[in-house]
Design a protein around this motif. Structure first.
Motif, mmCIF file in Angstrom:
data_model
loop_
_atom_site.group_PDB
_atom_site.id
_atom_site.type_symbol
_atom_site.label_atom_id
_atom_site.label_comp_id
_atom_site.label_asym_id
_atom_site.label_seq_id
_atom_site.Cartn_x
_atom_site.Cartn_y
_atom_site.Cartn_z
ATOM 1 N N GLU A 188 -66.088 42.328 -33.907
ATOM 2 C CA GLU A 188 -67.249 43.053 -34.438
ATOM 3 C C GLU A 188 -68.286 43.071 -33.322
ATOM 4 N N ALA A 189 -68.418 44.181 -32.662
ATOM 5 C CA ALA A 189 -69.343 44.275 -31.539
ATOM 6 C C ALA A 189 -70.761 44.508 -32.043
ATOM 7 N N SER A 190 -71.734 43.974 -31.304
ATOM 8 C CA SER A 190 -73.142 44.202 -31.635
ATOM 9 C C SER A 190 -73.497 45.644 -31.295
ATOM 10 N N SER A 191 -74.632 46.092 -31.817
ATOM 11 C CA SER A 191 -75.077 47.455 -31.516
ATOM 12 C C SER A 191 -75.369 47.607 -30.024
ATOM 13 N N GLU A 192 -75.804 46.530 -29.371
ATOM 14 C CA GLU A 192 -76.061 46.591 -27.926
ATOM 15 C C GLU A 192 -74.767 46.821 -27.156
ATOM 16 N N VAL A 193 -73.713 46.120 -27.534
ATOM 17 C CA VAL A 193 -72.422 46.285 -26.860
ATOM 18 C C VAL A 193 -71.879 47.685 -27.117
ATOM 19 N N LEU A 194 -71.986 48.146 -28.365
ATOM 20 C CA LEU A 194 -71.498 49.485 -28.679
ATOM 21 C C LEU A 194 -72.278 50.548 -27.917
ATOM 22 N N ALA A 195 -73.585 50.379 -27.830
ATOM 23 C CA ALA A 195 -74.405 51.340 -27.090
ATOM 24 C C ALA A 195 -74.028 51.340 -25.612
ATOM 25 N N ALA A 196 -73.777 50.175 -25.034
ATOM 26 C CA ALA A 196 -73.404 50.088 -23.619
ATOM 27 C C ALA A 196 -72.049 50.746 -23.377
ATOM 28 N N ALA A 197 -71.083 50.493 -24.264
ATOM 29 C CA ALA A 197 -69.756 51.093 -24.114
ATOM 30 C C ALA A 197 -69.836 52.605 -24.282
ATOM 31 N N ALA A 198 -70.614 53.054 -25.260
ATOM 32 C CA ALA A 198 -70.768 54.491 -25.484
ATOM 33 C C ALA A 198 -71.425 55.147 -24.272
ATOM 34 N N GLN A 243 -60.953 60.802 -21.152
ATOM 35 C CA GLN A 243 -61.592 60.895 -19.837
ATOM 36 C C GLN A 243 -60.696 60.344 -18.731
ATOM 37 N N GLN A 244 -59.510 59.878 -19.095
ATOM 38 C CA GLN A 244 -58.539 59.299 -18.166
ATOM 39 C C GLN A 244 -59.158 58.178 -17.342
ATOM 40 N N ARG A 245 -59.882 57.297 -18.044
ATOM 41 C CA ARG A 245 -60.524 56.166 -17.389
ATOM 42 C C ARG A 245 -59.838 54.883 -17.819
ATOM 43 N N THR A 246 -59.879 53.906 -16.933
ATOM 44 C CA THR A 246 -59.261 52.619 -17.244
ATOM 45 C C THR A 246 -60.223 51.744 -18.032
ATOM 46 N N LEU A 247 -59.646 50.779 -18.699
ATOM 47 C CA LEU A 247 -60.444 49.814 -19.444
ATOM 48 C C LEU A 247 -61.383 49.076 -18.492
ATOM 49 N N LYS A 248 -60.878 48.721 -17.316
ATOM 50 C CA LYS A 248 -61.684 48.004 -16.330
ATOM 51 C C LYS A 248 -62.865 48.842 -15.874
ATOM 52 N N ASP A 249 -62.640 50.109 -15.622
ATOM 53 C CA ASP A 249 -63.702 51.007 -15.167
ATOM 54 C C ASP A 249 -64.838 51.079 -16.201
ATOM 55 N N VAL A 250 -64.495 51.289 -17.452
ATOM 56 C CA VAL A 250 -65.513 51.407 -18.499
ATOM 57 C C VAL A 250 -66.193 50.063 -18.731
ATOM 58 N N PRO A 297 -61.640 41.919 -21.217
ATOM 59 C CA PRO A 297 -60.943 41.437 -22.421
ATOM 60 C C PRO A 297 -61.740 41.688 -23.707
ATOM 61 N N TYR A 298 -63.066 41.565 -23.636
ATOM 62 C CA TYR A 298 -63.874 41.791 -24.830
ATOM 63 C C TYR A 298 -63.835 43.261 -25.241
ATOM 64 N N LEU A 299 -63.958 44.177 -24.282
ATOM 65 C CA LEU A 299 -63.886 45.605 -24.597
ATOM 66 C C LEU A 299 -62.522 45.945 -25.185
ATOM 67 N N SER A 300 -61.485 45.328 -24.661
ATOM 68 C CA SER A 300 -60.146 45.539 -25.209
ATOM 69 C C SER A 300 -60.077 45.093 -26.669
ATOM 70 N N GLU A 301 -60.654 43.940 -26.960
ATOM 71 C CA GLU A 301 -60.684 43.431 -28.340
ATOM 72 C C GLU A 301 -61.469 44.370 -29.250
ATOM 73 N N VAL A 302 -62.573 44.922 -28.746
ATOM 74 C CA VAL A 302 -63.370 45.863 -29.538
ATOM 75 C C VAL A 302 -62.552 47.117 -29.814
ATOM 76 N N GLU A 303 -61.897 47.641 -28.799
ATOM 77 C CA GLU A 303 -61.078 48.847 -28.975
ATOM 78 C C GLU A 303 -59.953 48.631 -29.977
ATOM 79 N N ARG A 304 -59.410 47.434 -30.011
ATOM 80 C CA ARG A 304 -58.310 47.142 -30.948
ATOM 81 C C ARG A 304 -58.803 46.734 -32.326
ATOM 82 N N GLY A 305 -60.127 46.697 -32.517
ATOM 83 C CA GLY A 305 -60.674 46.347 -33.817
ATOM 84 C C GLY A 305 -60.608 44.872 -34.132
ATOM 85 N N ARG A 306 -60.478 44.043 -33.106
ATOM 86 C CA ARG A 306 -60.389 42.593 -33.305
ATOM 87 C C ARG A 306 -61.751 41.918 -33.296
#
Length: 143
Positions: A89-99, A62-69, A78-87
């Motif tokens: 374990e995000a909760s289902s709430e965080v995953l739903a929000a990111a999705a 989608q050509q979006r920045t980490l900050k935008d999402v 920083p937390y979203l970056s850690e989730v994207e790198r697999g560092r």
């Protein structure tokens, strides 16, 4: 005066003596062909790595920045970056929000993750199962 025996703690080792660091293994490692290194056993991919890969690929598609999402999902960058790198374990709430910030449902995210898991599992030889296979051939999450 009463006679007291010293209080001695009983130590139970967590590893058998042969597996403790600095000791020789009890069973010798299988010999490999001369001049070749032993092949490591391929490890099964972790769910957090696969979810992070799917999130990152979708964000980049989608050509979006980490900050935008992160701002739209109300997650710290920083937390979203850690989730994207697999560092992390995000909760289902965080995953739903990111999705949702990426225009996906949690189901879409998990379906894409399951597709990745199937694709990667096809690269590794199947192990023999000691239990009967489940009639459900999909991704199951338990809380």
């Amino acid at each position: 005066m009463s006679h007291q025996t010293p209080n001695r703690a009983r130590v139970i080792p967590l590893r058998p003596p042969a597996e403790r660091p600095g000791t020789a293994p009890a069973v010798p490692a299988p010999a490999s062909a001369p001049g070749t290194a032993p092949r490591p056993t391929p490890r099964e991919p972790l769910l957090r790595d696969l979810v992070g890969d799917v999130l990152r690929r979708e964000r980049q598609a989608q050509q979006r920045t980490l900050k935008d999402v992160a701002d739209e999902a109300r997650i710290s960058m920083p937390y979203l970056s850690e989730v994207e790198r697999g560092r992390k374990e995000a909760s289902s709430e965080v995953l739903a929000a990111a999705a949702q910030a990426l225009g996906l449902s949690l189901g879409d995210l998990l379906a894409r993750t399951q597709g990745e898991l199937v694709r990667l599992a096809g690269r590794h030889p199947a192990r023999s199962r000691t239990t009967t296979a489940s009639a459900y051939d999909g991704l199951c999450l338990a809380a």
